[in-house]
Design an enzyme around this catalytic site. Structure first.
Site, PDB file in Angstrom:
ATOM      1  CE  LYS A   4       6.822  10.974 -59.029  1.00 31.71           C
ATOM      2  NZ  LYS A   4       5.741  10.649 -60.197  1.00 31.71           N
TER       3      LYS A   4
ATOM      4  CE1 TYR B 158       1.848  12.631 -57.238  1.00 33.10           C
ATOM      5  CE2 TYR B 158       2.332  11.109 -55.451  1.00 33.10           C
ATOM      6  CZ  TYR B 158       2.636  11.892 -56.700  1.00 33.10           C
ATOM      7  OH  TYR B 158       3.821  11.870 -57.196  1.00 33.10           O
TER       8      TYR B 158
ATOM      9  CG  PHE C 295      -3.650   6.457 -61.462  1.00 39.04           C
ATOM     10  CD1 PHE C 295      -2.931   7.427 -60.631  1.00 39.04           C
ATOM     11  CD2 PHE C 295      -4.218   7.098 -62.755  1.00 39.04           C
ATOM     12  CE1 PHE C 295      -2.754   8.770 -61.111  1.00 39.04           C
ATOM     13  CE2 PHE C 295      -4.258   8.485 -62.849  1.00 39.04           C
ATOM     14  CZ  PHE C 295      -3.411   9.340 -62.397  1.00 39.04           C
TER      15      PHE C 295
ATOM     16  NE  ARG D 136       4.889  19.237 -65.756  1.00 37.67           N
ATOM     17  CZ  ARG D 136       4.085  18.199 -65.194  1.00 37.67           C
ATOM     18  NH1 ARG D 136       4.457  17.923 -64.039  1.00 37.67           N
ATOM     19  NH2 ARG D 136       3.113  17.839 -65.944  1.00 37.67           N
TER      20      ARG D 136
ATOM     21  CB  THR E 197       3.054  11.396 -67.355  1.00 33.41           C
ATOM     22  OG1 THR E 197       2.632  12.886 -67.267  1.00 33.41           O
ATOM     23  CG2 THR E 197       2.562  10.665 -66.167  1.00 33.41           C
TER      24      THR E 197
ATOM     25  NE  ARG F 159       8.314  11.643 -65.069  1.00 31.12           N
ATOM     26  CZ  ARG F 159       6.990  12.701 -65.075  1.00 31.12           C
ATOM     27  NH1 ARG F 159       6.726  13.198 -65.994  1.00 31.12           N
ATOM     28  NH2 ARG F 159       6.607  12.628 -63.695  1.00 31.12           N
TER      29      ARG F 159
ATOM     30  CG  HIS G 198       5.958  15.598 -58.349  1.00 27.60           C
ATOM     31  ND1 HIS G 198       4.813  15.519 -58.852  1.00 27.60           N
ATOM     32  CD2 HIS G 198       6.381  16.782 -57.950  1.00 27.60           C
ATOM     33  CE1 HIS G 198       4.208  16.622 -58.416  1.00 27.60           C
ATOM     34  NE2 HIS G 198       5.185  17.552 -57.902  1.00 27.60           N
TER      35      HIS G 198
ATOM     36  CD  GLU H  72       3.345  20.128 -55.986  1.00 29.77           C
ATOM     37  OE1 GLU H  72       2.193  19.721 -56.618  1.00 29.77           O
ATOM     38  OE2 GLU H  72       4.620  20.305 -56.607  1.00 29.77           O
TER      39      GLU H  72
HETATM   40  P1  ATP Z   1       4.141  14.266 -61.413  1.00 27.59           P
HETATM   41  O1  ATP Z   1       2.735  14.909 -60.721  1.00 27.59           O
HETATM   42  O2  ATP Z   1       4.349  13.083 -60.521  1.00 27.59           O
HETATM   43  O3  ATP Z   1       5.141  15.410 -61.845  1.00 27.59           O
HETATM   44  P2  ATP Z   1       2.763  14.503 -63.993  1.00 27.59           P
HETATM   45  O4  ATP Z   1       2.476  15.537 -63.573  1.00 27.59           O
HETATM   46  O5  ATP Z   1       3.658  14.011 -65.470  1.00 27.59           O
HETATM   47  O6  ATP Z   1       3.892  13.682 -62.836  1.00 27.59           O
HETATM   48  P3  ATP Z   1       0.206  13.633 -62.910  1.00 27.59           P
HETATM   49  O7  ATP Z   1      -0.945  13.520 -64.229  1.00 27.59           O
HETATM   50  O8  ATP Z   1       0.284  14.526 -62.210  1.00 27.59           O
HETATM   51  O9  ATP Z   1       1.528  13.362 -64.213  1.00 27.59           O
HETATM   52  O10 ATP Z   1      -0.029  12.099 -62.471  1.00 27.59           O
HETATM   53  C1  ATP Z   1       0.812  11.970 -60.986  1.00 27.59           C
HETATM   54  C2  ATP Z   1       1.594  10.626 -61.172  1.00 27.59           C
HETATM   55  O11 ATP Z   1       0.600   9.690 -60.826  1.00 27.59           O
HETATM   56  C3  ATP Z   1       2.412  10.263 -62.217  1.00 27.59           C
HETATM   57  O12 ATP Z   1       3.631  10.916 -62.285  1.00 27.59           O
HETATM   58  C4  ATP Z   1       2.643   8.858 -62.112  1.00 27.59           C
HETATM   59  O13 ATP Z   1       3.349   8.451 -61.176  1.00 27.59           O
HETATM   60  C5  ATP Z   1       0.967   8.530 -61.664  1.00 27.59           C
HETATM   61  N1  ATP Z   1       0.100   8.218 -62.901  1.00 27.59           N
HETATM   62  C6  ATP Z   1      -0.094   8.974 -63.700  1.00 27.59           C
HETATM   63  N2  ATP Z   1      -1.001   8.575 -64.479  1.00 27.59           N
HETATM   64  C7  ATP Z   1      -1.015   7.241 -64.530  1.00 27.59           C
HETATM   65  C8  ATP Z   1      -1.732   6.049 -65.028  1.00 27.59           C
HETATM   66  N3  ATP Z   1      -2.507   6.224 -66.030  1.00 27.59           N
HETATM   67  N4  ATP Z   1      -1.526   5.020 -64.473  1.00 27.59           N
HETATM   68  C9  ATP Z   1      -0.528   4.838 -63.269  1.00 27.59           C
HETATM   69  N5  ATP Z   1      -0.078   5.749 -62.548  1.00 27.59           N
HETATM   70  C10 ATP Z   1      -0.177   7.040 -63.324  1.00 27.59           C
HETATM   71 MG    MG Z   2       1.461  16.127 -61.794  1.00 29.67          MG
END
Ligand code: ATP
Ligand code: MG
Length: 138
Positions: A9, A49, A57, A85, A91, A102, A115, A126
């Site tokens: 990112k 997304y 968010f 993962r 996250t 992370r 991601h 994706e």
């Molecule tokens: P990714 O999809 O990026 O691999 P993830 O699967 O761990 O991450 P998701 O729940 O899919 O998490 O959220 C996608 C992305 O949105 C996160 O990686 C983060 O950048 C952002 N995000 C998630 N939760 C929050 C939050 N509460 N506040 C701000 N940004 C968030």
């Molecule tokens: Mg995700």
């Protein structure tokens, strides 16, 4: 063998730590079989997304992911999806296990450096979103 889509990112490209992250990916046993540096447009980010569009968010997330270059990658390994993962960590970096990407590098729950696809179905979607078949060299 399984494939997953990775994105390094903008917080990570901005700090020039893509090499350090790639080293952690390779040390975890994941092969980088496709890779390119791109800048996402707002419409690409909104589509990518899309599952999060009702989340509070969402707007900030689209702004963040389009704020600078990203490196999109296809990673391959046995069980690549859960392996990556695990290698990324939680996250929220404050909850990420020690030794994960992370925990080592993320700045915040939003600017969390990487991601990774969360299911086999989403990995295919994706990967096809970013790569043509002839750009993936397994
Ligand atoms: P990714 O999809 O990026 O691999 P993830 O699967 O761990 O991450 P998701 O729940 O899919 O998490 O959220 C996608 C992305 O949105 C996160 O990686 C983060 O950048 C952002 N995000 C998630 N939760 C929050 C939050 N509460 N506040 C701000 N940004 C968030
Ligand atoms: Mg995700």
């Amino acid at each position: 063998m399984e494939r997953t889509l990775s994105i390094i990112k903008p917080d990570a490209t901005r700090r020039s730590i893509t090499g350090k992250i790639n080293a952690m990916i390779e040390e975890a046993g994941l092969s980088i079989i496709a890779q390119k540096r791109i800048r996402l447009s707002v419409s690409q980010a909104e589509e990518f997304y899309g599952v999060h569009k009702e989340r509070p968010f969402f707007k900030d997330l689209v702004e963040f992911i389009t704020s600078g270059p990203v490196v999109v990658q296809v990673l391959e390994a046995d069980n690549a999806i859960p392996l990556y993962r695990k290698t990324m960590g939680a996250t929220n970096p404050s909850e990420a296990e020690e030794g994960t990407i992370r925990a080592a590098h993320a700045e915040s729950i939003e600017a969390n450096s990487v991601h990774g696809s969360d299911s086999a179905e989403n990995a295919v979607i994706e990967i096809n979103f970013f790569f043509d078949q002839d750009e993936i060299v397994g």
